[in-house]
Enzyme design. Structure first.
Site, short mmCIF file in Angstrom:
data_model
loop_
_atom_site.label_atom_id
_atom_site.label_comp_id
_atom_site.label_asym_id
_atom_site.label_seq_id
_atom_site.Cartn_x
_atom_site.Cartn_y
_atom_site.Cartn_z
N CYS B 87 -0.33 12.26 4.34
CA CYS B 87 -1.08 11.05 4.68
C CYS B 87 -0.61 10.42 6.00
O CYS B 87 -0.79 11.02 7.05
CB CYS B 87 -0.99 10.07 3.51
SG CYS B 87 -2.38 8.94 3.44
N ARG B 121 -13.62 4.63 3.51
CA ARG B 121 -12.27 5.07 3.20
C ARG B 121 -12.34 6.22 2.20
O ARG B 121 -13.17 6.21 1.30
CB ARG B 121 -11.53 3.88 2.58
CG ARG B 121 -10.05 3.95 2.71
CD ARG B 121 -9.39 2.68 2.19
NE ARG B 121 -7.99 2.97 1.95
CZ ARG B 121 -7.06 2.98 2.89
NH1 ARG B 121 -7.37 2.69 4.14
NH2 ARG B 121 -5.80 3.28 2.61
N HIS B 181 -1.64 12.64 -1.26
CA HIS B 181 -0.44 11.82 -1.14
C HIS B 181 0.38 11.84 -2.42
O HIS B 181 0.03 12.44 -3.41
CB HIS B 181 -0.81 10.39 -0.74
CG HIS B 181 -1.50 9.61 -1.82
ND1 HIS B 181 -2.49 8.71 -1.55
CD2 HIS B 181 -1.36 9.59 -3.16
CE1 HIS B 181 -2.89 8.16 -2.67
NE2 HIS B 181 -2.24 8.67 -3.67
#
Lengths: 405, 224
Positions: B87, B121, B181
C-alpha cells in the site's frame, strides 16, 4: 417527568411520522424500529433535531470506544428524568427516534464519531463528553486523523466540553473549544497517536499517561479530574466508586461522567453512588447460562477495545472470541494483528464467528494456542465458566442465542 | 535472517505487523534463525536482510519517505537487502506519488512507478493471480499506480482494483510490492514461504497450519 416541546407545524407532522413509522416497523418485525422512522422524520423536516431539543438539556457522548456504557452511566448519574438513545442507534435517525419516543427533559445521546459536528450544531448541548479516538472499521470510516480534524473544526468555540487529556488525538480535537474540562482517563492504546497531529514529529509518552511533542503540543496541565486506586478525584474532592461493571476502562468512563455531572452543577457523591446500579448495558457484561455453561458476554470491536477486554478476563474463565467481518463490523479483519495479545500467553482460546480462521491464524502466529469451533450449536452440555468476547454482529448473534436458551 | 519493520508508528495502519509475525513464525518452524526488529523513526536504520514497509495515512507516508531518504534506505537495497512493501509502502518505493490533493511528491525512486489519486477509493477484497498461484487480501487506498518500462506487475487482478483494475503491485529482483494491505503474508502462506526461500536460498519443507485452511477458505470465497 415529561416536557412539552414547542414545535413548528412542520416539526409536529414530522415527529408524528417518526412515531407512526417506527411503530409500524416494529409491528412488521423489521429490526428494533428506531432508524427508519427517524429517516422519514428528517426527510419531512431537516431541522427536526433542533426543534426536538430546543427546550431540553442535552449531553452528548462520543469517541471510538465506550460510548454506550458511558451514556448509560451518565443517565444514571444525572438522575431522575434523564432519557436517551438507549438502543445504541447513534446516528441522526436514531437521535430523532429517541427524542420523539422519550420526552424526558434531560437527554443523554451517544453520537457516532462521524456525526458529532452535525449533532453539536443542531442540539446545542450543555456538555460534550469526548472519550478516545482510535482505528476502527477503516474500510468505511474516515481514517482516524481526519476524524480528529473534523471534530476540531466542529468544536471550535464550543463550551461544556469534557475531554480525555490522556488521548493526544482527543486533545487535538478539543483544544479549539472555548471551555474544556480535562480528565485523565487511563488510555493504554497509543498506536494511533505515534506522531504529533500538529507537526507529525514523534510524540513521547511518560509512565503516568503524560505525553508531549518537541513542537510544544503536550498534555494539558489544567486538569480537573483523575483516578487513583479506584477513587475519582475532582480537583481536591474524592468520590469513591462502587461499580458493578468490570474493568479499568469503566472506572475511566465513570471519571468523565462524574466530572460532567459536577460541571452541570449536580452532586458528584450522590451521582457516583447511583453508578453501582448499572449491571449490564444492552447485553454487555451480562452473564448467561447456556447448555450448562456460565457465559459472561463482552463486546469489543477494535484493537483498543480488545486490549481492554482481554486484560479484564479472569484467569479461571475459559476464553472464547467470536469475530465477524460484515459491513457493521468492518469487512477487513486485518486489525486482529493490532490487538495486544500478550495477556493471552499460556491460555487456550476458542475461535468462533465467520472469521474464526483469521483469528486462529493470528493467535497461532502470536504463539497462543487456538482451537477452532465451526458449529457452536453442535456443543453438548458442560459446566465451564466462559468469558465470550465478540465483535459487533457476532455479539448480536450470541446475545440472541443466549437469550433464547 | 534479520527482518526490520520500518517505522511501524507511521506505516502500520492496517495490522501490517502481521507480516513480520508470519515470516518469523514460518521461518523458525523450519529452523531458520529469524530476528525481527522494529525501527523507530528517530533511530538509525539497522542492517537487515528484509525490510518491511506497511500502509499509512497521507501525512505519515510523506514523513516516512523523507526519513527513509535521510537514512540511506535505497543504498541498503542496492547493496543486496530485500524489501516487501504494501500500500503506502508500495507508493513510497516509486518515483512519485500524490497525497493530500494532486501535488506529486518524490518517492524513493527505487522503481519506475508513479501513483496518482484515483476515484473512487479502492476498498474491498483483492485477489491477484501470481503465476500459477492466487494471492488474496484486502485493499483500501486512493492511488492509481502505473508502472514504467521494464517493471513487471506482481500479478493480474482477479478481483478488486490493485494498481489500475488490471494488475497489482510490482516485483523486481529482491523486491515485492502489493496493494493487499495488512497481514497479507499471514493469509497467503505460499507467498510468505516464497519470500523466505528467496532470502534464505533454501527449499523449505511443507508446513501444515491453520493458515492453510484460512487461505483455502478465502480463495474459495473471493477468487473462485
Amino acid at each position: 417527568m415529561d416536557v412539552k416541546v414547542p414545535m413548528s407545524p412542520r416539526a409536529r407532522v414530522a415527529s408524528g411520522a417518526v412515531a407512526l413509522v417506527n411503530r409500524l416497523s416494529r409491528r412488521l418485525g423489521r429490526g428494533d424500529g428506531m432508524v427508519v422512522g427517524g429517516w422519514v422524520g428528517l426527510f419531512l423536516d431537516p431541522h427536526l433535531l433542533s426543534d426536538l431539543t430546543r427546550s431540553r438539556e442535552v449531553v452528548l457522548v462520543s469517541g471510538t470506544n465506550g460510548k454506550t456504557t458511558t451514556a448509560a452511566l451518565m443517565r444514571l448519574a444525572w438522575g431522575h428524568g434523564t432519557g436517551g438513545n438507549t438502543t445504541g442507534a447513534n446516528m441522526p435517525q436514531g437521535h430523532v427516534a429517541a427524542l420523539v419516543s422519550d420526552r424526558s427533559p434531560r437527554m443523554v445521546l451517544e453520537v457516532d464519531e462521524a456525526y458529532l459536528g452535525e449533532i453539536v450544531h443542531s442540539t446545542r448541548p450543555r456538555a460534550i463528553l469526548l472519550l478516545n479516538l482510535s482505528r476502527d472499521q477503516l474500510d468505511r470510516a474516515a481514517e482516524v486523523r481526519n476524524l480528529a480534524l473534523r471534530w476540531r473544526e466542529a468544536l471550535e468555540g464550543c463550551s461544556g466540553v469534557v475531554a480525555n487529556a490522556n488521548d493526544p488525538l482527543v486533545v487535538f480535537a478539543a483544544e479549539t473549544a472555548t471551555q474544556v474540562r480535562w480528565v485523565r482517563i487511563p488510555t493504554p492504546w497509543r498506536k494511533d497517536a505515534a506522531s504529533c497531529p500538529h507537526c507529525t514529529r514523534p510524540l513521547r509518552f511518560g509512565s503516568e499517561g503524560e505525553w508531549w511533542c518537541d513542537c510544544g503540543f503536550r498534555r494539558p496541565e489544567d486538569w480537573c479530574g483523575h483516578l487513583r486506586d479506584g477513587v475519582v478525584w475532582l480537583g481536591e474532592r474524592s468520590v469513591p466508586l462502587h461499580l458493578s461493571i468490570p474493568g479499568a476502562v469503566n472506572e475511566g468512563n465513570a471519571l468523565i461522567v462524574l466530572s460532567t455531572l459536577d460541571l452541570l452543577g449536580g452532586d458528584a457523591l450522590a451521582g457516583g453512588a447511583r453508578l453501582a446500579e448499572l449491571r449490564s448495558v444492552g447485553g454487555r457484561y451480562q452473564v448467561f447460562t447456556w447448555r450448562g455453561r456460565r457465559i459472561r458476554l463482552i463486546l469489543a470491536k477494535n484493537p483498543a477495545g480488545y486490549g481492554e477486554a482481554l486484560a479484564s478476563v479472569d484467569s479461571r474463565e475459559r476464553l472464547w472470541i467470536a469475530i465477524n467481518a460484515r459491513i457493521a463490523d468492518g469487512r477487513d479483519p486485518s486489525w486482529l494483528y493490532d490487538i495486544d495479545i500478550s495477556s493471552l500467553t499460556g491460555r487456550e482460546v476458542m475461535c468462533l464467528g465467520e472469521r474464526r480462521l483469521d483469528l486462529a491464524t493470528r493467535l497461532v502466529y502470536g504463539n497462543v494456542t487456538a482451537e477452532v469451533l465451526d458449529d457452536p450449536d453442535s456443543l453438548g452440555v458442560s459446566s465451564e465458566e466462559i468469558c465470550l468476547v465478540a465483535n459487533y454482529t457476532a455479539f448480536r448473534e450470541w446475545r440472541a442465542r443466549l437469550e433464547a436458551s | 535472517m534479520k527482518i526490520a519493520v520500518v517505522f511501524p508508528e507511521l506505516l502500520g495502519t492496517y495490522g501490517d505487523g502481521g507480516n513480520a509475525l508470519s515470516l518469523a513464525w514460518r521461518g523458525r518452524a523450519r529452523g531458520i534463525d529469524v530476528s525481527v526488529e522494529e525501527v523507530a523513526l528517530d533511530a538509525p536504520l539497522p542492517d537487515a536482510d528484509l525490510y518491511l514497509l506497511g500502509g499509512g495515512e497521507d501525512g505519515p507516508q510523506r514523513l516516512a519517505t523523507e526519513r527513509l531518504r535521510e537514512v540511506g534506505f535505497v543504498d541498503r537495497i542496492a547493496a543486496g537487502a530485500h524489501v516487501f512493501a504494501v500500500c503506502a509502502g508500495l507508493q513510497i518505493l516509486g518515483s512519485h506519488y500524490a497525497v493530500e490533493g494532486d501535488d506529486l511528491f518524490p518517492g524513493l525512486g527505487l522503481v519506475p512507478a508513479v501513483t496518482v489519486r484515483g476515484t473512487p477509493r479502492a476498498v474491498g477484497d483483492l485477489a491477484v493471480r501470481v503465476g500459477s498461484r492466487t494471492l488474496v487480501g484486502f485493499e483500501n487506498h486512493g492511488g492509481r499506480t502505473s508502472l514504467g518500462e521494464g517493471l513487471g506487475a506482481l500479478g493480474e487482478v482477479v478481483r478488486g482494483v490493485g494498481n489500475d483494475g488490471h494488475v497489482d503491485g510490482f516485483s523486481a529482483p529482491r523486491l515485492w510490492a502489493t496493494y493487499a494491505h495488512g497481514p497479507v503474508l499471514a493469509q497467503n502462506p505460499w507467498f510468505c514461504d516464497e519470500i523466505l526461500e528467496t532470502i534464505s536460498g533454501k527449499d523449505l519443507t511443507p508446513l501444515v497450519s491453520v493458515a492453510d485452511r484460512l487461505y483455502e477458505t478465502r480463495v474459495s470465497q473471493i477468487a473462485d
